[in-house]
Design an enzyme around this catalytic site. Structure first.
Site, PDB file in Angstrom:
ATOM      1  N   SER A   1       0.858  -1.185   0.000  1.00 53.36           N
ATOM      2  CA  SER A   1       0.000   0.000   0.000  1.00 53.36           C
ATOM      3  C   SER A   1       0.892   1.232   0.000  1.00 53.36           C
ATOM      4  O   SER A   1       1.856   1.305   0.766  1.00 53.36           O
ATOM      5  CB  SER A   1      -0.869   0.013   1.254  1.00 53.36           C
ATOM      6  OG  SER A   1      -1.388   1.319   1.465  1.00 53.36           O
TER       7      SER A   1
ATOM      8  N   HIS B   1      -1.256  -1.504  -4.168  1.00 52.75           N
ATOM      9  CA  HIS B   1      -2.545  -1.437  -3.468  1.00 52.75           C
ATOM     10  C   HIS B   1      -2.870   0.037  -3.180  1.00 52.75           C
ATOM     11  O   HIS B   1      -2.096   0.735  -2.513  1.00 52.75           O
ATOM     12  CB  HIS B   1      -2.395  -2.243  -2.171  1.00 52.75           C
ATOM     13  CG  HIS B   1      -3.568  -2.289  -1.260  1.00 52.75           C
ATOM     14  ND1 HIS B   1      -4.479  -3.333  -1.253  1.00 52.75           N
ATOM     15  CD2 HIS B   1      -3.975  -1.450  -0.270  1.00 52.75           C
ATOM     16  CE1 HIS B   1      -5.379  -3.123  -0.304  1.00 52.75           C
ATOM     17  NE2 HIS B   1      -5.108  -1.989   0.309  1.00 52.75           N
TER      18      HIS B   1
ATOM     19  N   ASP C   1      -5.274   2.659  -1.383  1.00 48.27           N
ATOM     20  CA  ASP C   1      -6.246   2.795  -0.298  1.00 48.27           C
ATOM     21  C   ASP C   1      -7.094   4.045  -0.508  1.00 48.27           C
ATOM     22  O   ASP C   1      -6.657   5.166  -0.225  1.00 48.27           O
ATOM     23  CB  ASP C   1      -5.517   2.859   1.043  1.00 48.27           C
ATOM     24  CG  ASP C   1      -5.077   1.485   1.499  1.00 48.27           C
ATOM     25  OD1 ASP C   1      -5.918   0.568   1.470  1.00 48.27           O
ATOM     26  OD2 ASP C   1      -3.905   1.323   1.872  1.00 48.27           O
TER      27      ASP C   1
ATOM     28  N   MET D   1     -10.142   6.332   0.382  1.00 48.75           N
ATOM     29  CA  MET D   1     -11.001   6.655   1.539  1.00 48.75           C
ATOM     30  C   MET D   1     -11.806   7.903   1.235  1.00 48.75           C
ATOM     31  O   MET D   1     -11.267   8.888   0.712  1.00 48.75           O
ATOM     32  CB  MET D   1     -10.135   6.892   2.781  1.00 48.75           C
ATOM     33  CG  MET D   1      -9.199   5.740   3.083  1.00 48.75           C
ATOM     34  SD  MET D   1      -8.334   5.984   4.657  1.00 48.75           S
ATOM     35  CE  MET D   1      -7.100   4.671   4.563  1.00 48.75           C
TER      36      MET D   1
ATOM     37  N   HIS E   1      -8.525  -0.566  -3.236  1.00 54.58           N
ATOM     38  CA  HIS E   1      -9.250  -0.952  -2.017  1.00 54.58           C
ATOM     39  C   HIS E   1     -10.163   0.215  -1.669  1.00 54.58           C
ATOM     40  O   HIS E   1      -9.708   1.239  -1.150  1.00 54.58           O
ATOM     41  CB  HIS E   1      -8.234  -1.244  -0.901  1.00 54.58           C
ATOM     42  CG  HIS E   1      -8.867  -1.543   0.424  1.00 54.58           C
ATOM     43  ND1 HIS E   1      -8.155  -1.525   1.610  1.00 54.58           N
ATOM     44  CD2 HIS E   1     -10.142  -1.878   0.764  1.00 54.58           C
ATOM     45  CE1 HIS E   1      -8.960  -1.828   2.610  1.00 54.58           C
ATOM     46  NE2 HIS E   1     -10.179  -2.035   2.130  1.00 54.58           N
TER      47      HIS E   1
ATOM     48  N   MET F   1     -12.532   2.045   0.363  1.00 51.07           N
ATOM     49  CA  MET F   1     -13.160   2.254   1.674  1.00 51.07           C
ATOM     50  C   MET F   1     -14.118   3.427   1.498  1.00 51.07           C
ATOM     51  O   MET F   1     -13.885   4.545   1.997  1.00 51.07           O
ATOM     52  CB  MET F   1     -12.059   2.527   2.720  1.00 51.07           C
ATOM     53  CG  MET F   1     -11.281   1.258   3.065  1.00 51.07           C
ATOM     54  SD  MET F   1      -9.696   1.578   3.853  1.00 51.07           S
ATOM     55  CE  MET F   1      -8.683   1.822   2.401  1.00 51.07           C
TER      56      MET F   1
ATOM     57  N   MET G   1      -9.680  -7.470   6.778  1.00 57.48           N
ATOM     58  CA  MET G   1      -8.989  -6.347   7.440  1.00 57.48           C
ATOM     59  C   MET G   1      -8.436  -6.852   8.773  1.00 57.48           C
ATOM     60  O   MET G   1      -9.174  -7.421   9.582  1.00 57.48           O
ATOM     61  CB  MET G   1      -9.940  -5.183   7.703  1.00 57.48           C
ATOM     62  CG  MET G   1     -10.377  -4.385   6.485  1.00 57.48           C
ATOM     63  SD  MET G   1      -9.062  -3.659   5.490  1.00 57.48           S
ATOM     64  CE  MET G   1      -8.145  -2.692   6.699  1.00 57.48           C
TER      65      MET G   1
ATOM     66  N   ASP H   1      -4.852  -7.223   5.448  1.00 56.96           N
ATOM     67  CA  ASP H   1      -4.516  -5.805   5.275  1.00 56.96           C
ATOM     68  C   ASP H   1      -4.516  -5.126   6.629  1.00 56.96           C
ATOM     69  O   ASP H   1      -5.573  -4.994   7.271  1.00 56.96           O
ATOM     70  CB  ASP H   1      -5.550  -5.165   4.339  1.00 56.96           C
ATOM     71  CG  ASP H   1      -5.187  -3.732   3.972  1.00 56.96           C
ATOM     72  OD1 ASP H   1      -4.146  -3.232   4.422  1.00 56.96           O
ATOM     73  OD2 ASP H   1      -5.986  -3.121   3.225  1.00 56.96           O
TER      74      ASP H   1
END
Ligand code: DX5
Ligand code: ZN
Length: 213
Positions: free
Chosen positions: A7, A32, A34, A36, A65, A67, A136, A169
């Site tokens: 990540s 990866h 992330d 958000m 990913h 979120m 997670m 993760d």
């Protein structure tokens, strides 16, 4: 053979291209992202434009990913940005089955993620529609947290039901990776451990070595 998916979350946000090039040279298998949204989790990070702009930095596959609430709103943008796999959260939609199907119909790998408070059973009904399960091992939102050991039991429960790749993760470093590997994980996100490393290639190799014999 395990897969290492670094990540970039814990890297300097003004230096992502160099970080991705370094991770690729260091032997990473995936990058990866992330993502958000400030709603599903408190922080806001970045969107699909970052993946699009970094697509030329490496041939490594990208995974997003998400979120985010209503994750499907972002699918097209991340597909257009060149992501091979999109991972969304079971807690963020009541239509995980349909969303996984829609990704696969477009030739994109579908991953379903579960938070520490979500039971393993949440993924069981749709395993046939998935290419990967992400467990997670910290509460999503921040890098650099300690692995929550109770999450590893869920990896065991999911591994007992499927041969799919299981990604963990959060809190993965040379001390914890073996615990997750022994529980049945085969794909590992690592953020802060690799961002802090002075020799990223050695650090990735160290993670791989801990999963040997
Ligand atoms: C947390 C993210 C993770 C995390 C990984 O919300 O999904 O990818 O930042 O970072 P470390 O390895 O530092 O826990
Ligand atoms: Zn992540």
């Amino acid at each position: 053979m395990i897969q290492v998916a670094p990540s970039i979350l814990s890297n300097d946000f003004s230096q992502f291209r160099g970080a991705v090039v370094g991770l690729a040279q260091g032997g990473a298998d995936w990058i990866h992202f992330d993502v958000m949204d400030g709603q599903f989790v408190p922080p806001i990070t970045f969107g699909a434009q970052l993946a699009a702009d970094l697509r030329s930095a490496t041939d490594l596959p990208f995974e997003a990913h998400l979120m985010t609430q209503t994750p499907e709103r972002h699918f097209d943008a991340f597909i257009a940005a060149g992501c091979r796999r999109i991972i969304f959260h079971a807690e963020a939609t009541v239509h995980a089955h349909r969303l996984a199907q829609s990704l696969r119909q477009q030739g994109i790998e579908a991953g379903l993620a579960i938070n520490p408070a979500t039971p393993a059973e949440a993924v069981f009904p749709i395993l046939d529609e998935l290419d990967l399960v992400l467990v997670m091992t910290v509460n999503p939102g921040w890098g650099g947290q300690a692995l929550i050991h109770s999450c590893l039991e869920k990896v065991r429960q999911i591994r007992a039901r499927t041969d799919l790749p299981i990604e963990v993760d959060g809190g993965i470093d040379p001390n914890t990776i073996r615990l997750a590997f022994d529980a049945g994980a085969d794909t590992f996100v690592a953020g802060s451990f690799l961002a802090k490393a002075t020799d990223v290639g050695r650090a990735i190799q160290e993670l791989r070595d801990r999963c040997q014999s």
